[in-house]
Design a protein around this motif. Structure first.
Motif, PDB file in Angstrom:
ATOM      1  N   ILE A 222      -7.942   7.281   5.069  1.00 15.33           N
ATOM      2  CA  ILE A 222      -8.656   5.963   5.559  1.00 15.33           C
ATOM      3  C   ILE A 222      -8.523   4.983   4.756  1.00 15.33           C
ATOM      4  O   ILE A 222      -7.931   3.665   4.987  1.00 15.33           O
ATOM      5  N   GLY A 223      -8.645   5.269   3.365  1.00 14.40           N
ATOM      6  CA  GLY A 223      -8.790   3.887   2.531  1.00 14.40           C
ATOM      7  C   GLY A 223      -7.442   3.275   2.346  1.00 14.40           C
ATOM      8  O   GLY A 223      -7.350   2.160   2.509  1.00 14.40           O
ATOM      9  N   PRO A 224      -6.474   3.971   1.849  1.00 15.03           N
ATOM     10  CA  PRO A 224      -4.903   3.159   2.137  1.00 15.03           C
ATOM     11  C   PRO A 224      -4.508   2.709   3.480  1.00 15.03           C
ATOM     12  O   PRO A 224      -4.094   1.558   3.529  1.00 15.03           O
ATOM     13  N   GLY A 225      -4.903   3.484   4.292  1.00 16.49           N
ATOM     14  CA  GLY A 225      -4.491   3.035   5.827  1.00 16.49           C
ATOM     15  C   GLY A 225      -5.241   2.057   6.213  1.00 16.49           C
ATOM     16  O   GLY A 225      -4.633   0.871   6.622  1.00 16.49           O
ATOM     17  N   LEU A 226      -6.466   1.652   5.881  1.00 16.16           N
ATOM     18  CA  LEU A 226      -7.163   0.490   6.234  1.00 16.16           C
ATOM     19  C   LEU A 226      -6.672  -0.654   5.423  1.00 16.16           C
ATOM     20  O   LEU A 226      -6.619  -1.957   5.807  1.00 16.16           O
ATOM     21  N   SER A 227      -6.489  -0.509   4.055  1.00 16.10           N
ATOM     22  CA  SER A 227      -5.931  -1.534   3.220  1.00 16.10           C
ATOM     23  C   SER A 227      -4.620  -2.055   3.629  1.00 16.10           C
ATOM     24  O   SER A 227      -4.627  -3.292   3.660  1.00 16.10           O
ATOM     25  N   LEU A 228      -3.857  -1.389   4.007  1.00 17.99           N
ATOM     26  CA  LEU A 228      -2.371  -1.741   4.380  1.00 17.99           C
ATOM     27  C   LEU A 228      -2.525  -2.457   5.952  1.00 17.99           C
ATOM     28  O   LEU A 228      -1.856  -3.426   6.252  1.00 17.99           O
TER      29      LEU A 228
ATOM     30  N   ALA B  70      -6.869  -8.116 -12.544  1.00 16.72           N
ATOM     31  CA  ALA B  70      -6.660  -8.121 -13.809  1.00 16.72           C
ATOM     32  C   ALA B  70      -5.156  -7.978 -14.459  1.00 16.72           C
ATOM     33  O   ALA B  70      -4.525  -8.623 -15.020  1.00 16.72           O
ATOM     34  N   ILE B  71      -4.578  -6.818 -14.113  1.00 17.61           N
ATOM     35  CA  ILE B  71      -3.288  -6.412 -14.325  1.00 17.61           C
ATOM     36  C   ILE B  71      -2.277  -7.244 -13.473  1.00 17.61           C
ATOM     37  O   ILE B  71      -1.368  -8.045 -14.183  1.00 17.61           O
ATOM     38  N   ILE B  72      -2.026  -6.760 -12.422  1.00 18.50           N
ATOM     39  CA  ILE B  72      -1.322  -7.582 -11.428  1.00 18.50           C
ATOM     40  C   ILE B  72      -1.930  -8.614 -10.439  1.00 18.50           C
ATOM     41  O   ILE B  72      -3.195  -8.631 -10.858  1.00 18.50           O
ATOM     42  N   SER B  73      -1.494  -9.236  -9.893  1.00 17.26           N
ATOM     43  CA  SER B  73      -2.382 -10.425  -9.370  1.00 17.26           C
ATOM     44  C   SER B  73      -2.268 -10.150  -7.613  1.00 17.26           C
ATOM     45  O   SER B  73      -2.687 -11.013  -7.068  1.00 17.26           O
ATOM     46  N   GLN B  74      -1.691  -9.218  -7.333  1.00 17.38           N
ATOM     47  CA  GLN B  74      -1.627  -9.037  -5.863  1.00 17.38           C
ATOM     48  C   GLN B  74      -1.802  -7.471  -5.201  1.00 17.38           C
ATOM     49  O   GLN B  74      -1.783  -6.725  -6.186  1.00 17.38           O
ATOM     50  N   PHE B  75      -1.912  -7.280  -4.014  1.00 15.16           N
ATOM     51  CA  PHE B  75      -2.124  -5.943  -3.475  1.00 15.16           C
ATOM     52  C   PHE B  75      -0.845  -5.391  -3.031  1.00 15.16           C
ATOM     53  O   PHE B  75      -0.255  -6.157  -2.470  1.00 15.16           O
ATOM     54  N   THR B  76      -0.187  -4.259  -3.577  1.00 18.50           N
ATOM     55  CA  THR B  76       0.969  -3.774  -2.850  1.00 18.50           C
ATOM     56  C   THR B  76       0.640  -2.349  -2.552  1.00 18.50           C
ATOM     57  O   THR B  76       0.035  -1.938  -3.058  1.00 18.50           O
ATOM     58  N   PRO B  77       1.528  -1.939  -1.658  1.00 21.98           N
ATOM     59  CA  PRO B  77       1.385  -0.609  -1.283  1.00 21.98           C
ATOM     60  C   PRO B  77       1.272   0.437  -2.691  1.00 21.98           C
ATOM     61  O   PRO B  77       0.947   1.609  -2.484  1.00 21.98           O
TER      62      PRO B  77
ATOM     63  N   PRO C 186      -0.575  -3.498  13.475  1.00 20.76           N
ATOM     64  CA  PRO C 186       0.025  -2.582  12.264  1.00 20.76           C
ATOM     65  C   PRO C 186       0.116  -1.068  12.537  1.00 20.76           C
ATOM     66  O   PRO C 186      -0.757  -0.633  13.233  1.00 20.76           O
ATOM     67  N   SER C 187       1.359  -0.761  11.951  1.00 21.04           N
ATOM     68  CA  SER C 187       1.499   0.903  12.035  1.00 21.04           C
ATOM     69  C   SER C 187       0.476   1.603  11.480  1.00 21.04           C
ATOM     70  O   SER C 187       0.225   2.649  11.649  1.00 21.04           O
ATOM     71  N   GLU C 188      -0.103   1.135  10.452  1.00 18.85           N
ATOM     72  CA  GLU C 188      -1.137   1.838   9.698  1.00 18.85           C
ATOM     73  C   GLU C 188      -2.267   2.319  10.601  1.00 18.85           C
ATOM     74  O   GLU C 188      -2.915   2.979   9.991  1.00 18.85           O
ATOM     75  N   ILE C 189      -2.269   1.691  11.678  1.00 16.01           N
ATOM     76  CA  ILE C 189      -3.522   2.235  12.530  1.00 16.01           C
ATOM     77  C   ILE C 189      -3.324   3.944  12.654  1.00 16.01           C
ATOM     78  O   ILE C 189      -4.262   4.557  12.616  1.00 16.01           O
ATOM     79  N   VAL C 190      -2.153   4.187  12.480  1.00 15.02           N
ATOM     80  CA  VAL C 190      -2.195   5.661  12.731  1.00 15.02           C
ATOM     81  C   VAL C 190      -2.418   6.539  11.543  1.00 15.02           C
ATOM     82  O   VAL C 190      -3.379   7.327  11.560  1.00 15.02           O
ATOM     83  N   ASN C 191      -2.363   5.916  10.290  1.00 18.71           N
ATOM     84  CA  ASN C 191      -2.796   6.538   9.191  1.00 18.71           C
ATOM     85  C   ASN C 191      -4.451   6.575   9.207  1.00 18.71           C
ATOM     86  O   ASN C 191      -5.133   7.513   8.920  1.00 18.71           O
TER      87      ASN C 191
END
Lengths: 301, 374, 513
Positions: free
Chosen positions: A99-105, A207-214, B338-343
């Motif tokens: 759920i955590g990464p899914g929701l973030s993305l 602090a380390i990078i400045s953006q969120f990436t997958p 967003p396709s992440e809805i699936v996750n």
């Protein structure tokens, strides 16, 4: 020579800091008797929320705070499942990691024009030390993490809450019979662990990078979990484990910059191989909290 | 009330319920951010069922996660947590690819040799984790996580290596086609094959345009094999006893340490089979640089969890997840959601599976309140 | 009886069900201030549940509690403690890794406003209590390093530290030596002298007679009556408890011993923490002999058993069955050489609660023909075998073959486990506290089964913490203390007092082979 020592030192601290936040959270959570395999998911949501808030408000500190909060909220889910509904804590943790990464993305796509990589924040968290001549800089989060480690250590060792948390993981029924609510205390510990993991995630992206990436959070939560076990469920031990791991990462960077014949992909394995070797050499039978992972049911017969 | 309680405690019912709840939560989230859940679900449904090719692709893509799901399931039943399915899968793809490129044997020998090579790689990695736990008492979760990363970097190393790297790509050469397990591979691109398929719209879509292979059938057979081992053999019985109660195992003539190594070996072999078949049967028949994990092993964990306690459940869970992931891509393409809805959906399903006590507890609470009112 | 402030505790109309099972049915209880009040009942009669309700661990479905004549709503242990009620549970609620002091203060710590515990102040306070009630114990020892008797003192100290007036003791004598029991009774009397009220839950009649003023008897969840102890005898109490005439001991005839079957020769064993807990220990068991080893928990029994059944190595010495050495081999080898064991903790060692009954019946037979062949299990053989055991040992319900083991009662589980082990036709059967947690009917049955087996010429090693059980069943009685056999008696010459003394580490001069 000097500069590479400085660099090793700086990179060690840089890599270990996000891990330290999460690992201390892990220690507190597991000491209270709840296995938290969901640190990774909590770090992810913290990393994203930190950037999102930091980007839209312009304040990295507010972002950092909200990152912790988001981690705490996700941890609340884990707490509800594993404490109130006595769910299998590992399964619930895996769900959190989905759920955590899914929701973030998902949210990233919504808030940042359909992209899974966010825009960079206008302002990062400040540096504690920045000597560009020798390429030596230390983030403020390093200090924060150290304060968290020392505070957690002090609380666990010297205060009544620490005594109770340690007792909870060993023998919850005993704590219950003494009139301390097992449920409430465990809720507090799990949520706290989520907040700290959230800080850990936000410290990566603010602090380390400045953006969120997958790939901003890719495995740090699991490494932190390993540090908890490696550090024998102690704050000091977990922190040392994080430093060791950070040091190994620093070696990868520093050695990779030199003229070594070792290919970078092989070098990149070093921290992981080192961890296994150290485990074989130094960790005997693990000393997990006795009641860890077992749901507690009041009045169970 | 009692009857309802019993129904809800049935693992199959609670799993189905979890899936429904997963869809419901996802719908609510979609609605909250301004998409029409009904439309989204329809798009997802069509994405899977509207063409034979889509259905076939879902089936093909389900095979590896069914196998890694079985791997995690098997370890679970033996009281072990195989978070390392991902690494075992990768290790197997590496070995299969290398062997598939180096060796040049007739297909009837080439295929089994390179697949077995991959299976062995996965099995050995699994056994290593088991050995470190049995011998040194090191928690299998840590070692598995470490091995996952080591396997990932090894994959990158091989992909970038002079010997195997295919120029102007991020991957290796493909394996020799004597190692392909795609069915009718040569025939379907031959003249008579094309001719024949042209006249059969269904087969044309399902066979020519997909990586049509035996992988799914093998995965189904392995589900049966896992069931056979666990429930019909002495070793499987021992694994299950060790999995539930180590002390009882130790006190009834079973060597728990050896069983740990064996069951991790078998679990690793299953993940290895997933990796090997993916290389021989699908895509570009090679490995490539991995920036992050592709989640074939991690998805296996979700599959095992919603399998509802039987290996055969892994087949359905694998199909479900494969379908969801496949549909997620269309969803984004067609609606912008967003396709992440699936996750998130998969996460929610797993979450509710964890809450096996959720419904019964809720029913208890309600019935208690009702009793008080009376 | 009127509600009055002369009574420390009065409970009225207490009801409690777990699921469909009514554990307590309209129970009343009156405990006078400043007395020792016993609650007597069989295992599962509901006496512990009643006290757990008083202590706020369970909530009653119906009924009221009055303390000193005032109604009290005790929803949780915290409120119980605030109301001056303390409880010492049968399974001690102590944290092994903590020190005695940490255990005593846990949950009621004195701290500054930052939550930091002032250990010095705490220590001083606890020492005062120790002096007042004469409860000597080393505050800095860790719980796992002190004896069971000491642990019990820690539990009592925990309650006193919280300033309780009413102290509930749940089966306090189950694991104590006769001498420790004497000490405990003294402590209880001291408590009463200081104005406290003591409630003890027990099924041991002797101790009630010796210690208590009054006794409430509970049978199958109902209060049978409250009696003045001075008017009663052991026999009369037993009959009230069980509801029928009972023999307090099983009938056993002297046995004819055959040749030596089993021999432990001069073995030393180290515990998991590296301490030598079995020291140069030797004994022999003959055919047709029940060899009992009496002793207090933690005197090496665990390691001795583990060494015999091959899951712990001996440091030196030999273990022989039918002349064949089996030490330091494997559990499987021990099993194959004709040794079977009935464990004290069947849930931990003897069965798998989540498996079906019939799956449980092949736990240590799964490798043997006809239960398996070429590594494949034969389910129909297993099911037939299970049916036979169910029939032979009168297990209820009759159709339980495919039910989960957990759904059977403790007595029925134990019958199945015993049946399974006996069906191995072992040359030596080890029985470790085989009647633990069973009710009177099942206890009689188990003891009789052991004696029948002996009469068939088998050798039996009985290890129990309950001296009564050993005196009742064993032909030869040895006492283990601190890892050594400190005395051996034949049943006829066994003297309970002398054995009690030896169990507590006293000296013995005469030894009988």
């Amino acid at each position: 020579m000097f500069s590479s020592i400085f660099m090793t030192f700086a990179i060690t601290l840089m890599y270990s800091t996000p891990l330290a936040f999460a690992a201390i959270g892990g220690v507190i959570c597991e000491r209270s008797g709840i296995v938290n395999i969901g640190l990774e998911g909590m770090m992810s949501i913290g990393a994203f929320t930190g950037v999102a808030v930091g980007y839209y408000t312009g304040s990295p500190w507010l972002g950092f705070l909200c990152g912790g909060l988001a981690g705490g909220l996700l941890a609340l889910l884990h707490a509800v499942a594993s404490i109130t509904f006595m769910a299998d804590q590992t399964v619930s943790g895996i769900a959190i990691n989905l759920i955590g990464p899914g929701l973030s993305l998902f949210l990233s796509r919504l808030l940042f024009h359909g992209a899974t990589t966010t825009l960079p924040v206008p302002k990062k968290l400040p540096k504690l030390i920045n000597i560009s001549s020798v390429n030596f800089n230390v983030d403020i989060t390093v200090l924060l993490a150290l304060i968290v480690v020392i505070t957690a250590w002090f609380i666990m060792r010297r205060t009544k809450w620490g005594l109770r948390i340690r007792a909870l993981g060993e023998h919850p029924a005993a704590v219950d019979t003494l009139g301390v609510s097992v449920y409430r205390s465990r809720y507090a510990c799990v949520i706290l662990s989520g907040i700290l993991a959230g800080f850990g995630g936000a410290s990566v992206t603010l602090a380390i990078i400045s953006q969120f990436t997958p790939t901003a959070i890719s495995g740090q939560g699991f490494i932190a979990l390993a540090a908890v076990i490696f550090g024998k469920w102690r704050c000091s031990g977990a922190y040392l484990a994080c430093l060791l791991f950070g040091f190994a990462q620093a070696l990868v960077v520093v050695l990779g910059g030199g003229n070594l014949i070792i290919p970078s992909d092989i070098l990149a394995m070093l921290p992981y191989i080192l961890t296994i070797v150290v485990l074989i050499l130094f960790v005997g039978n693990s000393s997990a909290p006795k009641a860890s992972g077992k749901p507690y049911q009041k009045g169970s017969r | 009330m009692k009857k309802l309680d019993n129904i809800l405690k049935n693992p199959l019912v609670s799993t189905v319920l979890a899936i429904i709840l997963g869809f419901m939560v996802a719908s609510v989230i979609l609605l909250a951010v301004g998409y029409k859940p009904g439309q989204c679900l329809a798009v997802m449904f069509n994405a899977v069922f509207s063409r034979p090719k889509f259905i076939m692709n879902v089936i093909i893509k389900s095979s590896p996660i069914i196998l890694t799901g079985l791997s995690v399931f098997f370890a679970f039943k033996s009281g072990l947590f195989n978070i390392g399915a991902e690494g075992q899968y990768i290790a197997s793809t590496i070995v299969t690819t290398i062997l598939g490129i180096i060796l040049d044997l007739p297909p009837l020998i080439q295929v089994p040799v390179i697949v077995l090579g991959g299976v062995l790689a996965g099995a050995l990695l699994g056994a290593a984790v088991g050995f470190l736990k049995a011998k040194f008492g090191i928690n299998e979760v840590i070692t598995s996580i470490m091995f996952n990363w080591i396997a990932l970097y090894l994959c990158n190393y091989v992909s970038n290596s002079e010997r195997f790297h295919r120029p102007e790509s991020d991957g290796t050469f493909s394996i020799r086609d004597s190692g392909f397990t795609n069915l009718f591979y040569n025939w379907k691109f031959s003249k008579e094959g094309r001719e024949y398929l042209k006249n059969n719209q269904f087969l044309n879509d399902a066979v020519l345009k997909t990586d049509f292979s035996l992988n799914f059938i093998i995965a189904v057979i392995m589900a049966f094999v896992v069931w056979l081992i666990l429930y019909k053999t002495v070793k499987g019985y021992e694994f299950r006893v060790s999995g539930i109660n180590v002390d009882a195992a130790r006190n009834n003539g079973m060597c728990v340490e050896r069983n740990i190594v064996y069951s991790m070996l078998i679990a690793g072999a299953l993940s290895g089979l997933a990796g090997a078949l993916t290389v021989t049967g699908t895509g570009s028949h090679n490995i490539h640089v991995l920036a992050i994990f592709e989640n074939n092993g991690f998805n296996g964990m979700s599959v095992a969890l919603i399998a509802g306690g039987t290996p055969f459940g892994c087949i359905f869970a694998g199909l479900l997840f494969s379908g969801l992931i496949y549909a997620g891509q269309s969803l984004q393409f067609k609606t912008g959601a967003p396709s992440e809805i699936v996750n998130i959906m998969i996460g929610v399903i797993v979450f509710f599976v964890a809450l096996t006590q959720f419904m019964p507890t809720l029913v208890d609470m309600i019935s208690k309140r009702r009793n008080k009112d009376v | 009886m009127e509600i009055s402030k002369d009574y420390a505790v009065q409970m009225r109309g207490i009801m409690k069900s777990f699921g469909d099972f009514k554990v307590l049915d309209d129970v009343n209880l009156d405990v006078k201030k400043g007395t020792i009040h016993a609650i007597l009942g069989e295992n599962g009669a509901g006496k512990s549940t009643l006290m757990n309700i008083l202590y706020g661990l369970y909530t009653a479905d119906a009924g009221e509690i009055y303390l000193n004549g005032e109604v009290a709503d005790i929803k949780n242990p915290h409120l119980a403690i605030n109301n001056g009620i303390g409880m010492v549970h049968q399974h001690f609620m102590l944290i092994d890794k903590f020190t005695v002091l940490q255990n005593i203060i846990l949950g009621s710590e004195n701290t500054n406003k930052f939550g930091v515990i002032d250990m010095k102040k705490e220590k001083k306070r606890v020492i005062e209590i120790i002096k007042e009630y004469n409860l000597k114990v080393d505050l800095s020892s860790r719980i796992r390093n002190i004896s069971v008797g000491m642990q019990q003192r820690v539990e009592i100290l925990k309650a006193l530290y919280r300033g309780v007036d009413i102290l509930i003791l749940d089966e306090p004598t189950a694991v104590l030596t006769p001498m420790e029991i004497d000490d405990l009774i003294d402590i209880m009397r001291d408590l009463v002298k200081n104005g406290k009220t003591v409630i003890i839950i027990t099924h041991k009649l002797k101790e009630i007679i010796r210690s208590s003023n009054e006794c409430a008897i509970i049978r199958k969840g109902k209060l049978i009556g409250s009696v003045k102890v001075e008017d009663e005898t052991e026999q009369s109490l037993a009959e009230k408890m069980v509801g029928r005439k009972v023999r307090l001991s099983v009938e056993r005839t002297p046995s004819d011993f055959g040749k030596d079957v089993f021999e432990v020769n001069d073995i030393s064993v180290r515990s998991i923490r590296g301490i030598q807990t079995v020291k140069n220990l030797s004994f022999k068991i003959r055919q047709g002999e029940i060899f009992g080893i009496a002793g207090v928990e933690g005197n090496g029994q665990k390691e001795l058993i583990e060494a015999i059944i091959g899951i712990r190595n001996v440091e030196s010495g030999k273990i022989k069955i039918n002349g064949k050495e089996i030490q330091n081999t494997s559990n499987l080898n021990v099993l194959n050489n004709g040794i079977s064991i009935i464990h004290d903790d069947r849930h931990k060692y003897g069965c798998i609660l989540d498996f079906t009954v019939s799956e449980n019946m092949i736990l240590n037979k799964c490798r043997q023909k006809p239960f398996s062949k070429n590594g494949l299990l034969n389910d129909s053989v297993r099911d037939k075998f299970t049916d036979e055991l169910i029939e032979k040992y009168d297990v209820r319900p009759k159709n339980c073959k495919n039910m989960r083991m957990a759904s059977l009662s403790g007595g029925n589980q134990q019958k199945l486990v015993i049946g399974r082990e006996i069906s191995n036709n072992p040359d030596l059967l080890i029985a470790v506290q085989p009647t633990r947690g069973l009710d009177v009917g099942a206890i009689e049955y188990v003891r009789k089964t052991l004696i029948d087996l002996r009469d068939k010429g088998k050798a039996i090693l009985l290890i129990s913490l309950e001296l009564d059980e050993i005196l009742d069943v064993a032909d030869t009685i040895s006492v283990i203390y601190n890892g050594e056999i400190v005395g051996t008696f034949s049943n006829e010459t066994a003297d309970e007092n002398k054995i009690g003394l030896l169990m507590a580490g006293g000296k013995n001069n005469e030894k009988i082979g």
